[in-house]
Design a protein around this motif. Sequence first.
Motif, PDB file in Angstrom:
ATOM      1  N   LYS A  26       0.936  -1.336  -0.111  1.00 58.54           N
ATOM      2  CA  LYS A  26      -0.198   0.098   0.135  1.00 58.54           C
ATOM      3  C   LYS A  26       0.896   1.377   0.016  1.00 58.54           C
ATOM      4  CE  LYS A  26      -4.317   1.230   1.965  1.00 58.54           C
ATOM      5  NZ  LYS A  26      -5.348   0.834   2.915  1.00 58.54           N
ATOM      6  N   TYR A  27       0.599   2.251  -0.861  1.00 56.93           N
ATOM      7  CA  TYR A  27       1.390   3.443  -0.993  1.00 56.93           C
ATOM      8  C   TYR A  27       0.615   4.496  -0.746  1.00 56.93           C
ATOM      9  CZ  TYR A  27       4.331   0.729  -4.165  1.00 56.93           C
ATOM     10  OH  TYR A  27       5.172  -0.371  -4.737  1.00 56.93           O
ATOM     11  N   LYS A  28       1.201   5.673  -0.167  1.00 54.69           N
ATOM     12  CA  LYS A  28       0.601   6.697   0.665  1.00 54.69           C
ATOM     13  C   LYS A  28       0.750   7.953  -0.338  1.00 54.69           C
ATOM     14  CE  LYS A  28       1.962   5.407   5.120  1.00 54.69           C
ATOM     15  NZ  LYS A  28       2.652   5.787   6.437  1.00 54.69           N
ATOM     16  N   VAL A  29      -0.409   8.741  -0.399  1.00 64.45           N
ATOM     17  CA  VAL A  29      -0.539   9.996  -1.402  1.00 64.45           C
ATOM     18  C   VAL A  29      -0.756  11.113  -0.334  1.00 64.45           C
ATOM     19  CG1 VAL A  29      -1.755  11.186  -3.049  1.00 64.45           C
ATOM     20  CG2 VAL A  29      -1.138   8.845  -3.503  1.00 64.45           C
ATOM     21  N   LEU A  30      -0.139  12.227  -0.572  1.00 64.62           N
ATOM     22  CA  LEU A  30      -0.260  13.353   0.273  1.00 64.62           C
ATOM     23  C   LEU A  30      -0.663  14.715  -0.752  1.00 64.62           C
ATOM     24  CD1 LEU A  30      -0.453  15.073   2.827  1.00 64.62           C
ATOM     25  CD2 LEU A  30       2.126  15.254   2.674  1.00 64.62           C
ATOM     26  N   ALA A  31      -1.705  15.191  -0.751  1.00 65.97           N
ATOM     27  CA  ALA A  31      -2.059  16.260  -1.561  1.00 65.97           C
ATOM     28  C   ALA A  31      -1.976  17.589  -0.743  1.00 65.97           C
ATOM     29  CB  ALA A  31      -3.505  16.068  -2.024  1.00 65.97           C
ATOM     30  N   ALA A  32      -1.450  18.618  -1.555  1.00 68.15           N
ATOM     31  CA  ALA A  32      -1.233  20.064  -0.881  1.00 68.15           C
ATOM     32  C   ALA A  32      -2.000  21.112  -1.747  1.00 68.15           C
ATOM     33  CB  ALA A  32       0.275  20.284  -0.603  1.00 68.15           C
ATOM     34  N   ASN A  62     -12.071  17.730  -3.292  1.00 70.94           N
ATOM     35  CA  ASN A  62     -12.243  17.137  -4.591  1.00 70.94           C
ATOM     36  C   ASN A  62     -11.470  15.847  -4.752  1.00 70.94           C
ATOM     37  OD1 ASN A  62     -13.483  17.222  -7.322  1.00 70.94           O
ATOM     38  ND2 ASN A  62     -11.698  17.735  -7.826  1.00 70.94           N
ATOM     39  N   LEU A  63     -10.124  16.286  -4.453  1.00 71.31           N
ATOM     40  CA  LEU A  63      -9.203  15.142  -4.732  1.00 71.31           C
ATOM     41  C   LEU A  63      -9.360  13.822  -3.811  1.00 71.31           C
ATOM     42  CD1 LEU A  63      -6.011  17.212  -4.944  1.00 71.31           C
ATOM     43  CD2 LEU A  63      -6.875  15.877  -6.808  1.00 71.31           C
ATOM     44  N   ARG A  64      -9.989  14.207  -2.553  1.00 67.26           N
ATOM     45  CA  ARG A  64     -10.203  13.058  -1.629  1.00 67.26           C
ATOM     46  C   ARG A  64     -11.303  12.350  -2.131  1.00 67.26           C
ATOM     47  NH1 ARG A  64      -9.687  12.959   4.204  1.00 67.26           N
ATOM     48  NH2 ARG A  64      -9.426  15.332   4.112  1.00 67.26           N
ATOM     49  N   SER A  65     -12.342  12.950  -2.740  1.00 64.83           N
ATOM     50  CA  SER A  65     -13.410  12.062  -3.265  1.00 64.83           C
ATOM     51  C   SER A  65     -13.560  11.644  -4.606  1.00 64.83           C
ATOM     52  CB  SER A  65     -14.785  13.023  -2.583  1.00 64.83           C
ATOM     53  OG  SER A  65     -14.521  14.077  -3.428  1.00 64.83           O
ATOM     54  N   LEU A  66     -12.611  12.106  -5.498  1.00 65.78           N
ATOM     55  CA  LEU A  66     -12.582  11.951  -6.994  1.00 65.78           C
ATOM     56  C   LEU A  66     -12.599  10.716  -7.086  1.00 65.78           C
ATOM     57  CD1 LEU A  66     -12.796  13.651  -9.709  1.00 65.78           C
ATOM     58  CD2 LEU A  66     -10.300  13.582  -9.441  1.00 65.78           C
ATOM     59  N   ILE A  67     -11.768   9.501  -6.690  1.00 65.49           N
ATOM     60  CA  ILE A  67     -11.561   8.358  -6.716  1.00 65.49           C
ATOM     61  C   ILE A  67     -11.659   7.575  -5.540  1.00 65.49           C
ATOM     62  CG2 ILE A  67     -10.397   8.564  -9.054  1.00 65.49           C
ATOM     63  CD1 ILE A  67      -7.886   7.582  -7.530  1.00 65.49           C
ATOM     64  N   TRP A 116      -9.467   5.658  -3.725  1.00 70.38           N
ATOM     65  CA  TRP A 116      -8.272   5.427  -3.276  1.00 70.38           C
ATOM     66  C   TRP A 116      -7.865   3.776  -2.977  1.00 70.38           C
ATOM     67  CZ3 TRP A 116      -5.067   9.212  -5.039  1.00 70.38           C
ATOM     68  CH2 TRP A 116      -5.429  10.467  -5.163  1.00 70.38           C
ATOM     69  N   GLU A 117      -8.703   3.511  -1.958  1.00 66.79           N
ATOM     70  CA  GLU A 117      -8.547   2.202  -1.612  1.00 66.79           C
ATOM     71  C   GLU A 117      -8.473   1.101  -2.747  1.00 66.79           C
ATOM     72  OE1 GLU A 117      -7.924   0.693   1.351  1.00 66.79           O
ATOM     73  OE2 GLU A 117      -7.801   2.666   2.271  1.00 66.79           O
ATOM     74  N   ASP A 118      -9.139   1.395  -3.674  1.00 69.17           N
ATOM     75  CA  ASP A 118      -9.273   0.419  -4.859  1.00 69.17           C
ATOM     76  C   ASP A 118      -7.994   0.240  -5.500  1.00 69.17           C
ATOM     77  OD1 ASP A 118     -11.884  -0.201  -4.378  1.00 69.17           O
ATOM     78  OD2 ASP A 118     -12.642   1.263  -6.035  1.00 69.17           O
ATOM     79  N   GLU A 166     -10.379  10.613 -15.026  1.00 71.42           N
ATOM     80  CA  GLU A 166      -9.545   9.957 -15.979  1.00 71.42           C
ATOM     81  C   GLU A 166      -8.276  10.419 -16.069  1.00 71.42           C
ATOM     82  OE1 GLU A 166      -9.758   8.949 -20.910  1.00 71.42           O
ATOM     83  OE2 GLU A 166     -11.258   9.591 -19.728  1.00 71.42           O
ATOM     84  N   GLU A 167      -7.977  11.538 -15.996  1.00 69.79           N
ATOM     85  CA  GLU A 167      -6.812  12.027 -15.971  1.00 69.79           C
ATOM     86  C   GLU A 167      -5.748  11.858 -14.747  1.00 69.79           C
ATOM     87  OE1 GLU A 167      -4.247  16.217 -17.216  1.00 69.79           O
ATOM     88  OE2 GLU A 167      -6.472  16.353 -16.411  1.00 69.79           O
ATOM     89  N   LEU A 168      -6.382  11.919 -13.667  1.00 68.03           N
ATOM     90  CA  LEU A 168      -5.875  11.569 -12.299  1.00 68.03           C
ATOM     91  C   LEU A 168      -5.612   9.999 -12.269  1.00 68.03           C
ATOM     92  CD1 LEU A 168      -4.949  12.350  -9.464  1.00 68.03           C
ATOM     93  CD2 LEU A 168      -7.102  11.867  -8.720  1.00 68.03           C
ATOM     94  N   VAL A 169      -6.419   8.971 -12.717  1.00 67.58           N
ATOM     95  CA  VAL A 169      -6.025   7.503 -12.701  1.00 67.58           C
ATOM     96  C   VAL A 169      -4.849   7.275 -13.729  1.00 67.58           C
ATOM     97  CG1 VAL A 169      -6.926   5.359 -13.462  1.00 67.58           C
ATOM     98  CG2 VAL A 169      -8.553   7.009 -11.949  1.00 67.58           C
ATOM     99  N   LYS A 170      -4.765   8.055 -14.706  1.00 67.34           N
ATOM    100  CA  LYS A 170      -3.536   7.757 -15.807  1.00 67.34           C
ATOM    101  C   LYS A 170      -2.490   8.108 -15.142  1.00 67.34           C
ATOM    102  CE  LYS A 170      -2.179   8.834 -20.299  1.00 67.34           C
ATOM    103  NZ  LYS A 170      -2.724   9.937 -21.559  1.00 67.34           N
ATOM    104  N   ILE A 171      -2.393   9.289 -14.639  1.00 63.09           N
ATOM    105  CA  ILE A 171      -1.144   9.743 -13.995  1.00 63.09           C
ATOM    106  C   ILE A 171      -0.795   8.898 -12.685  1.00 63.09           C
ATOM    107  CG2 ILE A 171      -1.930  11.760 -12.515  1.00 63.09           C
ATOM    108  CD1 ILE A 171       0.682  13.122 -13.579  1.00 63.09           C
TER     109      ILE A 171
END
Length: 534
Positions: free
Chosen positions: A2-8, A17-22, A24-26, A111-116
């Motif tokens: 499991k990796y960790k993402v920190l948004a600023a 918006n970033l928190r709920s866009l996808i 993340w657990e999936d 879609e763009e967030l998942v791609k990157i």
Amino acid sequence: MKYKVLAADDEYWSRENLRSLISWEDYSIEFLDPACDGEEVLERIEEEKPDIILTDINMPFLSGLELLQKLQTEHPEIITIAVSGYDDFDKVKGVFVSGGLDYILKPVGKEELVKILTKALGILEEREMARKHKETNQIQEHKISSFLEDSEYSALLSGKLYGQFTAQPHVSSTKEFSGVAALLVKFYNIAEIAEKFEYDNLQMSLSIKTRLRNLTGCNAEAIIFNNCNKMSEFLIFTSYRINSLRILAENILEEFPLDEYGPVSVILHEQTGSLDDIGSMYRDMVAVLVTRPFTHSHCILACSQEEGSQSVGKTVSHRIEEEVYHLLNTGQKSDTAKLIFRTCDFKHCDNGEWSFLDVKQYVRRITGILYRYVQEQHPELTAQAEEAMDDIDYYMKCLDAPSVMASIRILLDSLWENNPDKNSTDSAGSQVEQIRQYILTSYHENITLTALAAAYHMDASYLSRMFSQTYGETIIACLTRVRMEQAIRLMEDEEKKLETISFLVGYDDYNYFSRVFRKKVGVSPREYRNNMYK
């Protein structure tokens, strides 16, 4: 993993918006509570250890580009992705110059967030695979290096040294290595210990040595090695004083508890010596090792400074030998067993009053009488008697008193049994077949008659008799044959050392393995392998 993402981002709605866009657990990602600015990101990195940072470009106090530059310098392992509401070429250029993986325009789409993120996760997984590969190679190199060092020191135990001795610099001089004491650490359930390491003898050896070194306080001057000819033996040569040495011995027994590692003997050598004395010190400790109680327990013993102080083992008098032989000749089965097991209270040889040497001497005399009777009166049972004696020798090495007793009783029973019980053999057929299959797949384990009997809820003598009647060989004879067959198969790999092969097929003592191999195959393991490649 499991990796960790920190948004600023300094804007609350952008962070949410970033928190709920996808989900993340999936993606096996933990989305950490977002940071309000770049300074907060830097404050939280050490504790939260994010793998990916999504940062807005335009933030107060510390801008996104300034944050990227700091991260590139101070935390280059973190993957960074920039987010901005402006399609500004200079900012985009700045992102890549500062080590950013990519650049996303607001509003961020799913879609763009998942791609990157997929791209970032791919990089992280490649790094992890490379790290594991490097770690595996380093561990393997460390294990091989450790084994080679063990081989060099082990050669000194017998006064033989093949090739140039390349010990570590801190022990390369005999002058430096002088005035030291020694310990011999002997494990009796080494097969069960090896199972914890999936029978990787190099890893097991390295692990035990590491734990022993930790107990010495990581003393750089201490020499700790595994005897390559007897994988169950570890030796420590150190400058400890004898009082400290005794404390070390007690700590070793605590480190390897009985219920988890089986019996362990620690032998102390109270007289100090030098590198040149390793062989003689080892022989002194081995001589004391056989005086340990024949019990399933830990033990600490010391080499006495007084010569001739070693105890004399219990003996079988000439009168008793004659009486046993007379009872055998007159068919008095019950009285023969009583005389053998009640003399000197042998049936309680594991009560702490008998030493390993006592039991070995007593058993040798008794089996000698029985073997003499077989050769003179029932030569057709010679092979069976020899197998039973091999069984007894095997169980002796494991400090397995119940199996030693059972094997002697089985040998006695065979002298009066001429007609196999067909019905009994048929009824036990399923169980003995299961046991045979177990031997074929688990030959490297410490298989004992009493353990098998207990596991299958059978009397040990009955089980042995049924197995022999079904397959024409005893359980241990079957086990030995399978082990020799597997050893021959492993010899086809030229890279595998014979000592390693010995351990992989269930023998911690290479010399014992070599004797058994020669007896069963007709030549030594080394001769057999040499003939394979002629």
